[in-house]
Design a protein around this motif. Sequence first.
Motif, PDB file in Angstrom:
ATOM      1  N   TYR A  99      10.678   3.088   1.584  1.00  0.00           N
ATOM      2  CA  TYR A  99      11.363   1.922   2.141  1.00  0.00           C
ATOM      3  C   TYR A  99      12.733   1.742   1.490  1.00  0.00           C
ATOM      4  O   TYR A  99      13.731   1.469   2.171  1.00  0.00           O
ATOM      5  CB  TYR A  99      10.503   0.674   1.929  1.00  0.00           C
ATOM      6  CG  TYR A  99      11.037  -0.566   2.609  1.00  0.00           C
ATOM      7  CD1 TYR A  99      10.696  -0.851   3.930  1.00  0.00           C
ATOM      8  CD2 TYR A  99      11.879  -1.455   1.936  1.00  0.00           C
ATOM      9  CE1 TYR A  99      11.179  -1.994   4.561  1.00  0.00           C
ATOM     10  CE2 TYR A  99      12.367  -2.592   2.554  1.00  0.00           C
ATOM     11  CZ  TYR A  99      12.012  -2.858   3.862  1.00  0.00           C
ATOM     12  OH  TYR A  99      12.505  -3.986   4.489  1.00  0.00           O
ATOM     13  N   GLN A 165      15.576  -8.906   2.235  1.00  0.00           N
ATOM     14  CA  GLN A 165      14.495  -7.940   2.101  1.00  0.00           C
ATOM     15  C   GLN A 165      13.244  -8.572   1.483  1.00  0.00           C
ATOM     16  O   GLN A 165      12.117  -8.205   1.832  1.00  0.00           O
ATOM     17  CB  GLN A 165      14.953  -6.749   1.260  1.00  0.00           C
ATOM     18  CG  GLN A 165      16.020  -5.888   1.929  1.00  0.00           C
ATOM     19  CD  GLN A 165      15.487  -5.163   3.156  1.00  0.00           C
ATOM     20  OE1 GLN A 165      14.285  -5.122   3.401  1.00  0.00           O
ATOM     21  NE2 GLN A 165      16.388  -4.599   3.939  1.00  0.00           N
ATOM     22  N   ARG A 168      11.402 -10.245   4.301  1.00  0.00           N
ATOM     23  CA  ARG A 168      10.808  -9.261   5.205  1.00  0.00           C
ATOM     24  C   ARG A 168       9.554  -8.634   4.594  1.00  0.00           C
ATOM     25  O   ARG A 168       8.510  -8.532   5.243  1.00  0.00           O
ATOM     26  CB  ARG A 168      11.835  -8.174   5.524  1.00  0.00           C
ATOM     27  CG  ARG A 168      11.318  -7.088   6.451  1.00  0.00           C
ATOM     28  CD  ARG A 168      12.384  -6.033   6.707  1.00  0.00           C
ATOM     29  NE  ARG A 168      13.535  -6.598   7.409  1.00  0.00           N
ATOM     30  CZ  ARG A 168      14.601  -5.887   7.760  1.00  0.00           C
ATOM     31  NH1 ARG A 168      14.668  -4.589   7.450  1.00  0.00           N
ATOM     32  NH2 ARG A 168      15.603  -6.450   8.408  1.00  0.00           N
ATOM     33  N   LEU A 169       9.652  -8.241   3.329  1.00  0.00           N
ATOM     34  CA  LEU A 169       8.511  -7.592   2.673  1.00  0.00           C
ATOM     35  C   LEU A 169       7.377  -8.583   2.413  1.00  0.00           C
ATOM     36  O   LEU A 169       6.196  -8.230   2.537  1.00  0.00           O
ATOM     37  CB  LEU A 169       8.970  -6.956   1.366  1.00  0.00           C
ATOM     38  CG  LEU A 169       9.850  -5.710   1.518  1.00  0.00           C
ATOM     39  CD1 LEU A 169      10.523  -5.363   0.193  1.00  0.00           C
ATOM     40  CD2 LEU A 169       9.028  -4.533   2.021  1.00  0.00           C
ATOM     41  N   ARG A 171       6.558 -11.138   4.219  1.00  0.00           N
ATOM     42  CA  ARG A 171       5.852 -11.342   5.487  1.00  0.00           C
ATOM     43  C   ARG A 171       4.941 -10.151   5.781  1.00  0.00           C
ATOM     44  O   ARG A 171       3.799 -10.324   6.206  1.00  0.00           O
ATOM     45  CB  ARG A 171       6.853 -11.534   6.635  1.00  0.00           C
ATOM     46  CG  ARG A 171       7.501 -12.904   6.686  1.00  0.00           C
ATOM     47  CD  ARG A 171       8.173 -13.141   8.028  1.00  0.00           C
ATOM     48  NE  ARG A 171       9.201 -12.141   8.306  1.00  0.00           N
ATOM     49  CZ  ARG A 171      10.485 -12.280   7.996  1.00  0.00           C
ATOM     50  NH1 ARG A 171      10.904 -13.377   7.385  1.00  0.00           N
ATOM     51  NH2 ARG A 171      11.364 -11.332   8.295  1.00  0.00           N
ATOM     52  N   ARG A 172       5.452  -8.948   5.564  1.00  0.00           N
ATOM     53  CA  ARG A 172       4.701  -7.744   5.902  1.00  0.00           C
ATOM     54  C   ARG A 172       3.435  -7.611   5.052  1.00  0.00           C
ATOM     55  O   ARG A 172       2.398  -7.162   5.535  1.00  0.00           O
ATOM     56  CB  ARG A 172       5.588  -6.523   5.710  1.00  0.00           C
ATOM     57  CG  ARG A 172       4.877  -5.215   6.043  1.00  0.00           C
ATOM     58  CD  ARG A 172       5.856  -4.106   6.281  1.00  0.00           C
ATOM     59  NE  ARG A 172       5.207  -2.951   6.853  1.00  0.00           N
ATOM     60  CZ  ARG A 172       5.801  -2.022   7.577  1.00  0.00           C
ATOM     61  NH1 ARG A 172       7.087  -2.135   7.865  1.00  0.00           N
ATOM     62  NH2 ARG A 172       5.135  -0.983   8.035  1.00  0.00           N
ATOM     63  N   PHE A 173       3.523  -7.991   3.765  1.00  0.00           N
ATOM     64  CA  PHE A 173       2.396  -7.789   2.858  1.00  0.00           C
ATOM     65  C   PHE A 173       1.723  -9.102   2.458  1.00  0.00           C
ATOM     66  O   PHE A 173       1.044  -9.162   1.441  1.00  0.00           O
ATOM     67  CB  PHE A 173       2.872  -7.042   1.608  1.00  0.00           C
ATOM     68  CG  PHE A 173       3.235  -5.612   1.863  1.00  0.00           C
ATOM     69  CD1 PHE A 173       2.257  -4.627   1.920  1.00  0.00           C
ATOM     70  CD2 PHE A 173       4.556  -5.249   2.097  1.00  0.00           C
ATOM     71  CE1 PHE A 173       2.581  -3.304   2.168  1.00  0.00           C
ATOM     72  CE2 PHE A 173       4.900  -3.925   2.342  1.00  0.00           C
ATOM     73  CZ  PHE A 173       3.907  -2.951   2.386  1.00  0.00           C
TER      74      PHE A 173
END
Length: 284
Positions: A99, A165, A168-169, A171-173
Amino acid sequence: MKKKVLVLDIDGTLTNSRKEISTKTREALIHIQEKGHIVVLASGRPTGGLRMYLDELDFPRFGGYTISYNGACVTNTKTGEDVYKNALPDYVAQWMHSYALEHDMGMCSYVGNELICGTRVDRYIERETTLNQFERRQVDSFEPFMRTDLYKVLLTAVPTRAAEQEKRLARRFMGRLSIYRSEPFFIEVMARGVNKGDAIAGLLERLGMEREDVIACGDGLNDLSMIRYAGLGVAMGNAQQEVKEAADVVTLSNDEDGLIPIINTYILNASCRLFAGHEDSGIA
């Protein structure tokens, strides 16, 4: 004498504004260890980044403990044994490496006293290397570390990009990893549920002691979990307001040897105050 566990944040608590442990504070901490109490250093730094304080506080003789990576690892400094750990899942470092390369970010992790870097070395990674006094090793992949206990991945970018970032990260994890910024340019990636309070609970289980035996002192938001968990939670006079509100006691600042009145009052008690000067002031 009831044995106590004194847990200390480092920056802003144990050390003064010059990043030094004062002579008075050092002597007091050595004295209580001689009397059988346990001193624990708790920091967001990697385990190897705390070694500069161990000799100063005579940990090799007394066998104190370190809580590193904000609570992901607890180490017996006399034996080198990790007595509690909450390591990252195996896939995380390699995923974050890919990433970071895709999004032109810095990325590193830690093994022993080495900083393992998988990207170009920006000024933020350079800063992290210097702060911890680590050697730096450049790698092309983190696959060789998949069976190694890694406790933190650090991503770096200029503050505006780091903020984007991080969101974003996170939310993803969500629900799987703990992701937050410790500095405007640092994104820390750690296992879910990592905090200093849970690390103390893991240590107490190993020691066969109770939370009522713990005095935890800190100044920052990452100290809230241990201040709320401890039998006695202490905020330094220089602590953030939220920390002061959560604490049972507010002492003097780190530049006024604020640990001394806590040691005198709650560990040595009134009949055994050897470190005079602040014992009747600064505690609220």
